[in-house]
Design a protein around this motif. Sequence first.
Motif, PDB file in Angstrom:
ATOM      1  N   ALA A 252       9.939  11.882  33.064  1.00 35.38           N
ATOM      2  CA  ALA A 252       8.928  11.424  32.114  1.00 35.38           C
ATOM      3  C   ALA A 252       8.388  10.078  32.563  1.00 35.38           C
ATOM      4  O   ALA A 252       7.186   9.810  32.491  1.00 35.38           O
ATOM      5  N   PHE A 253       9.285   9.238  33.071  1.00 36.23           N
ATOM      6  CA  PHE A 253       8.866   7.929  33.551  1.00 36.23           C
ATOM      7  C   PHE A 253       7.875   8.074  34.691  1.00 36.23           C
ATOM      8  O   PHE A 253       6.838   7.419  34.722  1.00 36.23           O
ATOM      9  N   VAL A 254       8.217   8.970  35.624  1.00 37.98           N
ATOM     10  CA  VAL A 254       7.315   9.170  36.760  1.00 37.98           C
ATOM     11  C   VAL A 254       5.941   9.591  36.255  1.00 37.98           C
ATOM     12  O   VAL A 254       4.913   9.089  36.699  1.00 37.98           O
ATOM     13  N   GLU A 255       5.947  10.475  35.267  1.00 35.36           N
ATOM     14  CA  GLU A 255       4.671  10.973  34.756  1.00 35.36           C
ATOM     15  C   GLU A 255       3.843   9.865  34.099  1.00 35.36           C
ATOM     16  O   GLU A 255       2.652   9.727  34.340  1.00 35.36           O
ATOM     17  N   THR A 256       4.498   9.066  33.260  1.00 37.68           N
ATOM     18  CA  THR A 256       3.724   8.078  32.502  1.00 37.68           C
ATOM     19  C   THR A 256       3.453   6.804  33.284  1.00 37.68           C
ATOM     20  O   THR A 256       2.413   6.190  33.127  1.00 37.68           O
ATOM     21  N   ARG A 257       4.410   6.404  34.125  1.00 36.43           N
ATOM     22  CA  ARG A 257       4.225   5.143  34.823  1.00 36.43           C
ATOM     23  C   ARG A 257       3.544   5.304  36.181  1.00 36.43           C
ATOM     24  O   ARG A 257       3.224   4.324  36.831  1.00 36.43           O
ATOM     25  N   HIS A 258       3.372   6.529  36.563  1.00 33.04           N
ATOM     26  CA  HIS A 258       2.794   6.772  37.868  1.00 33.04           C
ATOM     27  C   HIS A 258       1.461   6.054  38.015  1.00 33.04           C
ATOM     28  O   HIS A 258       1.219   5.352  38.991  1.00 33.04           O
TER      29      HIS A 258
END
Lengths: 484, 842
Positions: A252-258
């Motif tokens: 989820a982090f990768v998705e939002t912080r990408h």
Amino acid sequence: MMSFTSRPISRRTVLRGAGALLALPLLEAMTPRRALGAAAAAQPPVRMGIFSVTGGTVIESWKPETAGPLAKLPSILRSLEPLKDELLVVSGLAQGGRSDGLNGHEHCAYLHLTCAETAKREGGKPFADISVDQFAAQRLGKDTFLPSLELGLNNNQYSFRSPNVTVPFEGNPRLVFERMFRSRKPVVPNWSRRATTPAPAAVADSQSNGERGVIDLVLDQAHGLRRKLGTADQYKLDEYLESVHSVEQRIAFVETRHRQEVLDLAAPGPSQLRLPANLPAEGIPIWKIAQPINDDPEKHADYIRLLAELMVLAFQTDTTRVVTLAAGSDESLFPGVVTVGYERHCHTIEHQGNAGRPEDADPIAREACRQIHAWYTQLFAEMLTRMKQIDEGGSSLLDNSLILYTSYMSNGGHGLEDYPALLAGRAGGALKPGRHLVYDKQAPFANLYVEMLNLMGLETRSFGDALTSRFAGSYNGRLPGMLG
Amino acid sequence: VLLSAEPSSNPAHGARRAAHALALGGRAASLFLAVACCSLLLNGARSNSATADEPAVAAVFGGEIKPILTAKCGACHGADDPSGRVDFSRIGDQPSILRSRKLWRKAIAQLEAGTMPPQDEEPLTPDERNRLLAWLRPAAAAVDCANPANRDPGPALVRRLSLAEYNNTVRDLFGFEFNAADAVGMSDDAGAGNSFGNLAAALAMPPTLVDKYFAAADKVLDRLFCAELSSSIDGNIEERARIARETMFGVKSRAWSKPDAAVGPPEGVAPREAARQIARQFVRRAWRRSVESDEIEQLLKLYDLADRNGESYPRCVRLMLKGVLVSPNFLFRIEADGAPDGSQPVRRVDDHELAVRLSYFIWSSMPDDQLIELADQRLLTAPGPSNVAVKLSGKLIGVPNGNSPSSAERAFDGDSWTVYESNVSEGSWLGLDLGEPRVIKRVRYAGRPGDPRRMLNGKFQGSSTADFSADVVELASVDQPPENERYGALDVSAPQAVRYVRYLVPKEGWGNVAELEFWGLTPGTVLEQQVKRMLSDLKSRALTENFAANWLQIRNVALARPSTEFFPDYTPDVRKALYDETATFFDKLREEDRSLLEMLDADYTYLNEELAKFYKLPAVSGKEMRRVSLAPDSHRGGLLGMGSILSLTSHTSRTSPTLRGKWILDVLFGAPPPPPPAGVSVLKDEAEKGKEPQTFREKMSRHSADPACAACHTKMDPLGYALENYNAVGIWREADGARPLDTSGELPGGEKINGAGQLKELIHKRQDQFVTNLAEQMLVYALGRELDYYDDCPLDEIKGSLVRGEYRFSALVMAITASYPFQQRRAAEATGASAVISGSNP
């Protein structure tokens, strides 16, 4: 075999009984003040690092002569002389925890970061208390790609997620690097831009899509299995569920912080990124990394430097804000570093160089211990120097960090009083270094952790045995004079 | 035989035994009867008879013992914050006394060592101490094994695969090697407190590990799908991975050597249906049980997801496989809860569960196809003589004209990638001496990869003579060349018993054969048959690597750091050879099914060139470990003559009699002394400045004279002194520098020993304690949990079988697989006997 009796319920009992799964919602309420306000101020976050060496220290060559402003540093700390204004040396800390059926190394190791009242093994498993790094990681970790990193060829057990769940250390620097930058590029965050630009909307690529599908599936299966099992077995599945959730969070982090990091790539922060050049080759067995280190101090130094570089890189790229680095190994040989006597084996030197009273110890071996510890400090000083050079937009990475330099025992004879401990950095301005604090009658080591957690913005009144240790005295869990 | 470990199924019979026990208790109030029984028990002569004196033990407790415990121990070990969670106030009635047997054993050790009460507390009077010990000794052993209430298989466990188990399972699932420690840094589960790395309670599942399972699944699948950088892997592994994917996808051999090969479903099958078939085949092996169709449908959702993302057919299947590999069904060993009828507190494990227990015990890996098939047919739990043909093992025979001496072994190593070759085009043969005549039902074989035709017209024969000079029986002949890289099989049309079997190489065959298997009937139940078969499989090296290497602590040989100044001969090659000597010794005990007592003393050992030179024994050539017969004056033979043990128990520059004594007590006898009290200092070399130089021995005794140290050191040190003729790296010596050696010592009981020879005799006298410990250790390993009071009876039975089986390796393994806790499982929530331990497993 003995079952629980009707004892008063302590905080620890609650944590132990409920398991970390139930503890999670609680943690939301404990989010640090600073993190909440982070968007408003353009201030980089505070990072917590622990640089822990083996074998204690040689206290007469570590402890500055007087309290107050730091004068000339003793020989073990000498390489830190140029960084003197960044250091807070804390003397007179002790561990008071008991242990049951553990050897000297285990006893010291289990208490090291936990300050547990009691440490033992239960069902073959180490049992102590949550460790300070994990305590911080559980509260700070959701803002970063990884909640924490534990680095080093550590044979001892330092980190505990909960009283009976230990955290393994990663000894292979390549795997650490791969873990830090799986599906993302190393980039220096632009803290001032981030303060003004809100996080862009999430984008999902097909790879994380697939990963997400796998996670949904296995979570489903785990829930199904859990229902079928008796209550005694369920906790194994709970542990699995909780762990998969944390993998999910990473995705989820990768998705939002990408997108945030993509923006940083276009206009990164002011400091230069320096990627580790000498990572070991892929697929190398750990013994091939460990063996040369144990035999050759130069390789050993390079290895510790590499881990320190990874710690700095993790902080610089905001991959995590909590890193523990376990440096050194009792099994190592130190030819060249140790130049006195004939013995070069670290563990043997530690034992020969320590005794009930320092004057009973073998003076040659004690000098050898001193040489080894001065050598460790040199490596630590190199790391601080690098951190000081990293500009985060008006303040250095070292300014925005709180680094503890210590050991899991106070001396090579499994000592538990007069620990070596120093803090480096300014914790974002909250700490005024350049001093030597002395607690002549010994204060619980746990009190230092209480102070550190508060400096990290995690309001905490007690930690481990801060209030119950036989050294607790009238300190009330704190270290007077800490804030200057 | 299989059922011998079951409690009596006839309730009347059980009751009669219990009554007998009561009568005994009433008639002979003296506890010394129980003591006598107990020592018999230790001699292993006793089997499952009810002689324990539970009521008498309980009666004395209330009147005599509890008051002492309350007065002298109650302050710390009372209901209020019990120290070490030992609370004597909760023990009173007969069941609670019985359940506390482990505690009583600890108490005996503490009293004998003089470590309790601690020095700063009021001591016990000599009379109190004697009375406590006189009660404790029988109490620690008092159990009526005939009483079903004393039967409990222990907590029902969910076990995560250990690192070793994960690696082996992946290997057997796919057919190629994979090491998750190297690939993703998964840490070794064996370590402090989890001696074998497989204790269920210690196998946690933290997020970092789950993260690694995800990463490992990717790396395994990279290997399977040819997506690895080929320069980074062994060519051998690459080839095996190719065979694995070609087999899985039903693609022709060698059609999928490159990552970009166009691979689709088999002709005429829709991709999704083909994927379903792959999943069905794969999942039942990966999850080690039969799989419901809705579970397969669930997995297909991953296929669909990848398909929607526009992925290729292999990549869609790959995502599904990833789901399988990170599933709790793969990572955990899970046995279903609940009795079939919901009423029994304990149930027998079913066939599939038994197959899994067996394979993880003996192989540290998943069940193979035969175990799965037998489980499918419910034959694994079937009582009575087996009618199932198994792969036979035997001694290698044949015309020795392979390219290398070990070449013939490759035809029997279970690995179809390694090949036997002969240097003559025809006339060679190789086979097995089965030991006694066996009825052969079937043969299986695999040809040389790429050249399977070289087996065409090869013959399988049997004979009653080792050289096949007479009575030659034709078993089968290869009329069709086997498929490349696949097994072929032929049934024997007229099965009959033969002792010698062989494969006769055809003309122009050049010996080429990858695998040969002779399947026949053996005595015993299906379970016994399978255990024997499994033990003769190479995969059971796992018992050496995961059980013995940890138990004997020889992994620590890698950590020994003898000073290079004093011991320049201790090279890395020697270090490795020292480990290999012990590992090979144990491995051969298994392979040749020898007596486990040979660990204590043997007239042979295993050496290579380096090690023979190091030991200063007659030369051996080559790097391979070879069996070497030992002369009586060789000072070797048995574990205590091995440099591995002797160096891992030494300091860098000197021996440590204490560590050696501790190793003997701890590892051989399972009676470790408690760790030294906190704050204890080490040998003070410089402590006595100004005095005459002392011998090492004098320095040691000064240390041991400290009362805080003496209790344990008087037990450990004399054992270690007896080994002083071996220096810190295990080389025999007659003196320590210029000083003569003193190898004499006196044990706490007054027993005197001098030198390694007498130590061996002493250990031989206590061989029974060694056997008990070995059985305990292996049971811990097999069950994946520490033992508790309810394991006394099964242990007793295992020991009985071991003695009857002349201490053979297979007798121990067989007895453990037949034992009550191995065969049974707590089914329902804590009830009856099981309720009592719930406290230890929060």
